[in-house]
Design a protein around this motif. Structure first.
Motif, PDB file in Angstrom:
ATOM      1  N   VAL A 106     -28.348   7.613  15.444  1.00  0.00           N
ATOM      2  CA  VAL A 106     -27.674   7.756  16.606  1.00  0.00           C
ATOM      3  C   VAL A 106     -28.246   7.570  18.008  1.00  0.00           C
ATOM      4  O   VAL A 106     -27.578   6.900  18.821  1.00  0.00           O
ATOM      5  CB  VAL A 106     -26.796   9.242  16.586  1.00  0.00           C
ATOM      6  N   TRP A 107     -29.298   7.923  18.152  1.00  0.00           N
ATOM      7  CA  TRP A 107     -29.919   7.773  19.379  1.00  0.00           C
ATOM      8  C   TRP A 107     -30.179   6.243  19.507  1.00  0.00           C
ATOM      9  O   TRP A 107     -29.847   5.427  20.478  1.00  0.00           O
ATOM     10  CB  TRP A 107     -31.220   8.389  19.515  1.00  0.00           C
ATOM     11  N   ALA A 108     -30.648   5.470  18.464  1.00  0.00           N
ATOM     12  CA  ALA A 108     -30.861   4.051  18.582  1.00  0.00           C
ATOM     13  C   ALA A 108     -29.676   3.112  18.655  1.00  0.00           C
ATOM     14  O   ALA A 108     -29.669   2.283  19.377  1.00  0.00           O
ATOM     15  CB  ALA A 108     -31.686   3.790  17.194  1.00  0.00           C
ATOM     16  N   TRP A 109     -28.577   3.679  18.205  1.00  0.00           N
ATOM     17  CA  TRP A 109     -27.143   3.148  18.504  1.00  0.00           C
ATOM     18  C   TRP A 109     -26.827   3.179  19.913  1.00  0.00           C
ATOM     19  O   TRP A 109     -26.452   1.980  20.442  1.00  0.00           O
ATOM     20  CB  TRP A 109     -26.260   3.703  17.498  1.00  0.00           C
ATOM     21  N   LEU A 110     -26.955   4.404  20.426  1.00  0.00           N
ATOM     22  CA  LEU A 110     -26.632   4.539  21.928  1.00  0.00           C
ATOM     23  C   LEU A 110     -27.592   3.647  22.722  1.00  0.00           C
ATOM     24  O   LEU A 110     -26.764   3.064  23.468  1.00  0.00           O
ATOM     25  CB  LEU A 110     -26.541   5.978  22.134  1.00  0.00           C
ATOM     26  N   LEU A 111     -28.671   3.567  22.533  1.00  0.00           N
ATOM     27  CA  LEU A 111     -29.691   2.615  23.270  1.00  0.00           C
ATOM     28  C   LEU A 111     -29.315   1.292  23.247  1.00  0.00           C
ATOM     29  O   LEU A 111     -29.330   0.489  24.030  1.00  0.00           O
ATOM     30  CB  LEU A 111     -31.105   3.059  23.089  1.00  0.00           C
ATOM     31  N   GLU A 112     -28.931   0.907  21.611  1.00  0.00           N
ATOM     32  CA  GLU A 112     -28.778  -0.490  21.610  1.00  0.00           C
ATOM     33  C   GLU A 112     -27.484  -1.074  22.086  1.00  0.00           C
ATOM     34  O   GLU A 112     -27.433  -2.068  22.446  1.00  0.00           O
ATOM     35  CB  GLU A 112     -28.587  -0.628  20.093  1.00  0.00           C
ATOM     36  N   LYS A 113     -26.626  -0.100  22.447  1.00  0.00           N
ATOM     37  CA  LYS A 113     -25.473  -0.488  23.020  1.00  0.00           C
ATOM     38  C   LYS A 113     -25.720  -0.762  24.575  1.00  0.00           C
ATOM     39  O   LYS A 113     -24.725  -1.178  25.252  1.00  0.00           O
ATOM     40  CB  LYS A 113     -24.436   0.861  23.121  1.00  0.00           C
ATOM     41  N   GLY A 114     -26.758  -0.475  24.961  1.00  0.00           N
ATOM     42  CA  GLY A 114     -27.328  -0.871  26.450  1.00  0.00           C
ATOM     43  C   GLY A 114     -26.831   0.258  27.347  1.00  0.00           C
ATOM     44  O   GLY A 114     -26.103  -0.063  28.538  1.00  0.00           O
ATOM     45  N   VAL A 115     -27.466   1.333  27.472  1.00  0.00           N
ATOM     46  CA  VAL A 115     -27.379   2.539  28.581  1.00  0.00           C
ATOM     47  C   VAL A 115     -28.208   2.481  29.613  1.00  0.00           C
ATOM     48  O   VAL A 115     -29.186   1.655  29.634  1.00  0.00           O
ATOM     49  CB  VAL A 115     -27.466   3.932  27.885  1.00  0.00           C
ATOM     50  N   LYS A 116     -27.706   2.873  30.586  1.00  0.00           N
ATOM     51  CA  LYS A 116     -28.664   2.586  31.928  1.00  0.00           C
ATOM     52  C   LYS A 116     -29.745   3.502  31.803  1.00  0.00           C
ATOM     53  O   LYS A 116     -29.640   4.999  31.180  1.00  0.00           O
ATOM     54  CB  LYS A 116     -27.729   3.183  33.078  1.00  0.00           C
TER      55      LYS A 116
END
Length: 296
Positions: free
Chosen positions: A89-99
């Motif tokens: 889940v963490w990797a997926w959120l970061l992969e989405k391009g968060v600030k």
């Protein structure tokens, strides 16, 4: 002969020190441990004579050891599932391009820099089993937030105490699994995603048929790495619950208890069983990766 020596001699000399150290301090000690497990050396005073598989038969007939194996299974299941789920889940959120991706990566990976002993001291306080006005740690937090029904015995629970030990382990290793999955996400070519979208695939279909299959080697590596770490858990349990707490007993802590008592044969037998359990997980993975490399 001289020509052959010049071709393979220098490489052999280069790795000879490492081969010697590994042979003596890894395989040599494994052999010595195996030899001790086949003796009746149950005290410090005697050297022990050969008794075959008698120690292993007695070990699997011991209720304490069977309980330790059950605890190890529960801990491994909770640890592996927790780290895989949270890390993905963490990797997926970061992969989405968060600030602030760099900041969040550092925060998630920071627990890996802390030893299990150091984090275990803190988590021992957080998982304090006192309830009500005497509560501390998470139980105190739940009480002040008005959700006192969430208070529980944590690692002192007679049946599920070992699962509470998995919580700090999940916190500590989820960042590592996140890094593995994030590298897997970043390694998927954009052309594959675009081709899937051009073919009319929805976002779920894109993940199911394109992205998830590409991440399967990463998931397998994460399961093997985290799984073999969980099978050898020792320091975290010692820091939180200590060696005398029966509810969190696992084979590694029982092996230490038997060793400190001077029962070297039983301790060696437990160590051999642990080695075999880890081998069951690691050897198929090594064979699989070897075949994958050969097929390329």
């Amino acid at each position: 002969m001289l020509r052959k020596w010049r071709s393979w001699g220098p490489p052999v000399l280069l790795i000879l020190p490492s081969l010697t150290l590994v042979g003596v301090f890894v395989y040599g000690l494994i052999g010595a441990n195996l030899k001790t497990s086949f003796t009746d050396q149950h005290t410090r005073a005697t050297e022990g004579s050969f008794v075959g598989f008698e120690n292993y038969t007695a070990l699997f007939g011991d209720e304490t050891f069977r309980f330790a194996l059950r605890n190890l299974l529960l801990y491994t299941g909770a640890f592996v599932l927790g780290t895989l789920l949270i890390g993905f889940v963490w990797a997926w959120l970061l992969e989405k391009g968060v600030k602030g991706e760099g900041f969040f990566r550092a925060v998630y990976l920071f627990p890996m820099a802390v030893s299990f002993i150091a984090s275990g001291v803190v988590w021992r306080w957080l998982l304090n089993n006192a309830e009500g006005e005497r509560a501390g740690g998470l139980n105190r937090f739940f009480d002040q937030m008005g959700v006192g029904f969430l208070q529980n015995e944590w690692w002192t629970h007679p049946r599920w105490g070992i699962v509470a030990i998995a919580i700090p382990a999940i916190w500590q290793l989820s960042g590592y699994v996140m890094a593995l999955f994030l590298a897997g996400f970043r390694g998927i070519p954009l052309e594959l995603r675009e081709a899937g979208r051009v073919d009319g695939a929805s976002e779920w279909q894109l993940y199911r048929h394109v992205i998830f299959p590409q991440l399967s080697p990463v998931a397998l590596s994460a399961i093997v790495i985290v799984g073999h770490m969980s099978l050898k858990v020792f320091d975290l349990i010692m820091a939180i619950a200590g060696q005398t707490n029966y509810t969190t007993q696992v084979p590694a802590t029982q092996m230490w208890i038997e060793f400190t008592r001077g029962d070297y044969a039983k301790s060696a037998a437990i160590g051999t069983v642990l080695l075999l359990i880890v081998a069951v997980l690691i050897i198929p993975y090594l064979v699989y990766t070897y075949r994958q490399e050969r097929s390329r």
